[in-house]
Structures are given as C-alpha cells and as structure tokens.
Design a protein around this motif. Structure first.
Motif, mmCIF file in Angstrom:
data_model
loop_
_atom_site.group_PDB
_atom_site.id
_atom_site.type_symbol
_atom_site.label_atom_id
_atom_site.label_comp_id
_atom_site.label_asym_id
_atom_site.label_seq_id
_atom_site.Cartn_x
_atom_site.Cartn_y
_atom_site.Cartn_z
ATOM 1 N N VAL A 26 106.250 35.189 25.920
ATOM 2 C CA VAL A 26 105.753 33.943 26.513
ATOM 3 C C VAL A 26 105.565 32.861 25.457
ATOM 4 N N ILE A 37 98.798 31.528 29.400
ATOM 5 C CA ILE A 37 99.379 32.808 29.829
ATOM 6 C C ILE A 37 98.803 33.961 29.005
ATOM 7 N N LEU A 116 106.680 32.150 34.616
ATOM 8 C CA LEU A 116 106.566 33.599 34.439
ATOM 9 C C LEU A 116 107.739 34.340 35.093
#
Lengths: 321, 321
Positions: A26, A37, A116
């Motif tokens: 990420v 995140i 995501l």
C-alpha cells in the motif's frame, strides 16, 4: 495481532509476513492515503481469513511462501468491503477506532476502498495465477451481490430464511470458503481436498455469522443491544427475528417496518424475539452448520493443521455456548 | 452509439461486439442490478476508450477478436469510476439520464461500482493475461490516487499547474493511454510501438481534458456555466483558473476559497479568468499536448487506422477551435 495466534507460533510468524506484505503494497506517493490504510491494517482485526489461507496451504505440497500474497489479498479485499460498508452504514467506529469515512469523509473512503481493490488485483497479477484471480473476482462479485441484496431487502416484511442465508453466504461465508480453498489449491493440494476445505470454510462462515446475529439478541450488555438496534434501524432483519416473526406474526405487526426505533421499541423487539423462540430456532440452525463444519474437519487427512483448524473453529463458534 | 462511428463500419461492428460482451457479463440473478447496469451501458457514452483499444489492436499481428474483452473491460472500469464519481459529486444526471446514485441511492451505487470492478477482473482472468491485469490494476490505482488527490486539494489556494496536470493525468489520460497500449500489446505489436501508442493516448487525454476544462470558461451557454459553477462549488480549480490566478493573484483573493458561490460570483470568477488570460494560457498548453499527440500519430507505421486515429483525435480536440 490477536492473542489466539500465540498458540501457533509458525502461523503467527506467517501472519506477520502477510501483514508486512500488505504494508509494503500500500506504499504510495500520497502519505495520507498510505497512513490511513496502514492504520486500518494495524487496527487489530483477527486476521481470520489470511489464517485460513495459510491453514489451507498446509494441506498442499508446495512451499507455504506461495500462499502469503493470496492471504494478503484476501484480507485486503475484506478490508475494502469494510471501508465501503462503513460508508453505507455511516459507522463512526470500526474495531474500536475511528473509521476512515468518519475521519476523512465519505468521498475519501469510497476511493480508498477502490484503491484497495486495485492493490489486491495488482498483487494477484504479480504473484498468482489467472485461475486464482477468477476465483477471487467471482467471490467478490458474490459479496457485492450479497450487499446489494441486503440493501434491497431492507425494511422488507417478507423476512425469508432463504434470503437471509443467501445474504450471509455472500457476506461472510464466501471469503471464509475461498480462503481455505485457494490456500490449498494454490499450494498443490488436489482439487477434491481443496473443495472439501472450501466447504468447511462455507459452513464455518455460516455458523459464525448466525452466532454473531444471535449474540445481538442474547446478551444483556448495552453494546450488544446497540448492535441489534443498529441493524433494526437499517431495516436489516436477522435470523432470530425472522424465526420469531414466523412463529408469531401477529405480535410483530405493529412494531416492525419502521425507519426509526426508540430505545423502548428496541427492547420490546428483543423481548419479542426471545419470547417467540427466535434465539432457540436460530441456535438450532447454527448447530447444523457447526456439525457440518466439524464433520468436514474430522474427515480431513491427518495433518497437524487439521487440529489447529478444529481449535480455531471451536474458538470462533463457541463464543456463546 | 455515437454517430462518429458510422464513418468506420468495421470499428462500429467491433464496438457492437464490445457492447454485447459487456451486457453478457453483467447478467446476474438480481435483475434490478443487471438492468441498472444495462441502462448505463446503453446510455450513450462515446465508447472512446474501447475504440482506442481496438485501434491499438490494428497495429498488432494477431486476431482483433483478442482485444474485444480488453475493450469491454476498459469501458467498464471507466463506468465503475463514473458511478463512484457520481456518488461523490452527488450528480443527478449523467449523459442526460438519471444517475444510479440518484435513482437507486448512494449505497446502491457504491456496491454497483464495486460489482463492476469485480466483473472487469473476472473478464480479464477469463480472457486476458497476468501482464494485462497488472497494467489494468496499476492504471486503476493511478486513477483512484488521482481522484483522492483531487479531493485532498479541494479549496486549496496552492493552485499549482503541476498538481493539476498530475490530477488529469490520472483522471483522463491514464485510461486513454492504456487503451491504445494494451490493444497493441495484446495483439502482438512490438513493445516499442505499443509504448508509442500509449504515449499518443496520454497526450490525447491530457489535451482532451484541458480543452474540456477550457470549455467551462469559454462558452456563453448556461449549461457550460453550470459545469464551471459545479467545479467551483466543489473547490475544484482547473487550468484556466490556475493560470489566471498566477497572472493576477490579487484580484482573486477575495472571491476564491468559498464553499458556496452565488450565480453572481460564478460570473465574476469566469470574467476574471477571461480577463487575466487564463483561457489563452490554457489553450497554449492544450496545443502543446495536441502537437505531441499528432506528431506521435504521424510517426506511426503506415496503416489505415493511423488515419482513423488522426481523424478521431481531430474530432475530439477541435471541438473549440
């Protein structure tokens, strides 16, 4: 990480690798996105789904390392759906921490969920096979359809057990199922065994979700009532209520179908569910799924992780009884 | 389908196949979901991105059929982002028809967008390669990041040209670019040629979006003002405004940075942008990207579709001048 994993040091180490891989993937230029995140990753989910992937993998012949990316992807797909669910439910808290939508706004949360999803498919394309991507995208379609189905049936007085089961099958059982299935299939277990593991995951997920819904009606704790009230306010009627309603439609006629429930009304509905055997009937169905789940586990080939899976299933399913 | 395609019967037939494949792949048990997506497919988008995939494919050696699924996927990824954009912008209309979020609610639209993402990856996993999935998911990440970046910079008085360019690079140029690139790469064109086509797509997308943003400030038509007003209200400052602000910061100091603009204020800002050469400067930059785009096209190997691409680019970019 949840204390349960302390009992299984090998699994715990592998789950740590999964979490590290998630964090690595990420990473991006925008530190605000990255940090929001990472906060979510570190907010202490149980990591059940990646653990199931790893356990499934122990039934294959190949190197367990192969299943780390899949485990990371399944957890991140789960996270993506949670982020979007919080947008829909307008939730302020998730795992005791402020949700992304509450902290950064709904708009932001919609795109973080999308981001995501993208990261998941990027990891899959780099580390996995077309076959696994097919399984993942089919499962995710099913999950989305389950969510839409839940939206469409809100405040509906049809209250069918079949609809409820199909809803939770998408919402919970699907990811449990593909976790065990993909873990095994990708690590070279034969197809029959992988499918059996998938079935175990399905039955475990069904029992788990029914028990979760029973807990809303069972405890005396305030937070539990709050959760039942929350579902009721959103017009989501779960199994105990559906069964109680089937058993005695008349007493529910005047209290259900509202778009707002006062504290008093929530208490009344909870009592009606209890008085009309909603909990008893729901427990019976949960038991059926539990039995199927444990029967499946017993039939698995002998392997240390057969017993680990059994212990984890017991831990998850015996929360109430 | 847009009239432009009548000029290219072969392309038109292939685009019809793309649309058919999209419709086939969104078929699902829930007819409400299926119909709401089919409405969107039929609502008359220009189908630019799938057309670029097909045009890219004409520069390869393989059967063009191979590129139909990719073309369908790119259009559906675009649709998914539109559905989520409409949620964020609270848009009532898209292509002159009621948006999914307006018709069925925001919650529904979030999941429909997610469902579309899943369908895309399902099609890719069935028909494409891991390499293409990697390109697609990277591009989608970039698009999401662009959107988040746009959210984060709302109402920011920093107004940097660089930020604007990076924003529209994700928002528009990225899908244009990968359409031409993937079409060519998947149909066996050599990597250098595929990358050149990708560059053409990037420059075309950049010029296209800048011109789109110029149009908001240029026309006298009410709907155009509405679009500029809409961006302003959301705190999205586009290139003409950024340039005008750079040219004369003082005159903008008192009118910008609000969260609400009256009709009068919108008019004032539009006038200030015009008076301070915002449009002129923006046009100059658009011209630069246009030149790069056409230079790239001219260098392409001789092929009927080199001229088709040129005509379509001219049609898209010469809307104003």
């Amino acid at each position: 990480m949840d204390n349960i994993w302390n009992n299984y040091p090998e699994l715990k180490q592998e789950l740590t690798n999964v979490v590290d891989l998630m964090k690595k993937n990420v990473k991006c230029k925008d530190k605000k996105i990255e940090n929001s995140i990472i906060e979510l990753i570190e907010s202490g989910g149980k990591l059940l789904r990646p653990a199931f992937v790893l356990i499934g993998a122990k039934f294959g012949d190949n190197d367990i390392e192969k299943s780390i990316p899949t485990a990371a992807v399944i957890e991140m797909l789960h996270m993506a759906t949670l982020v979007h669910d919080d947008v829909i439910d307008d939730s302020k808290l998730r795992r005791g921490k402020e949700t992304i939508q509450s902290k950064y706004g709904k708009d932001y949360a919609v795109y973080i969920g999308d981001y995501l999803f993208c990261v998941c498919f990027k990891i899959l394309a780099t580390n996995s096979s077309l076959q696994s991507i097919k399984v993942d995208s089919r499962a995710m379609s099913k999950i989305c359809m389950g969510e839409v189905n839940q939206l469409n049936s809100r405040f509906s007085m049809k209250l069918s057990v079949k609809d409820y089961l199909s809803r939770i099958s998408g919402k919970t059982a699907e990811l449990f199922s593909i976790s065990l299935y993909l873990g095994a299939a990708e690590c070279g277990a034969d197809t029959k065994l992988a499918k059996e593991l998938g079935n175990i995951g399905h039955n475990l997920g069904m029992a788990f979700q029914i028990i979760d819904d029973i807990l809303d009606y069972e405890g005396s704790d305030k937070s539990i009532k709050k959760s039942a009230a929350n579902d009721l306010k959103q017009g989501i009627y779960t199994l105990p209520l559906i069964y109680a309603f089937k058993n005695n439609k008349d007493v529910f006629k005047d209290v259900l179908g509202k778009e707002y429930y006062s504290e008093e009304e929530v208490k009344e509905i909870i009592n009606l569910v209890r008085e009309n055997k909603g909990i008893e009937f729901a427990k019976e169905l949960a038991e059926k799924y539990m039995k199927k789940c444990f029967k499946g586990i017993d039939k698995l080939p002998d392997n240390e992780y057969k017993y680990v899976l059994k212990e984890i299933a017991e831990w998850l399913l015996k929360r109430t009884y």
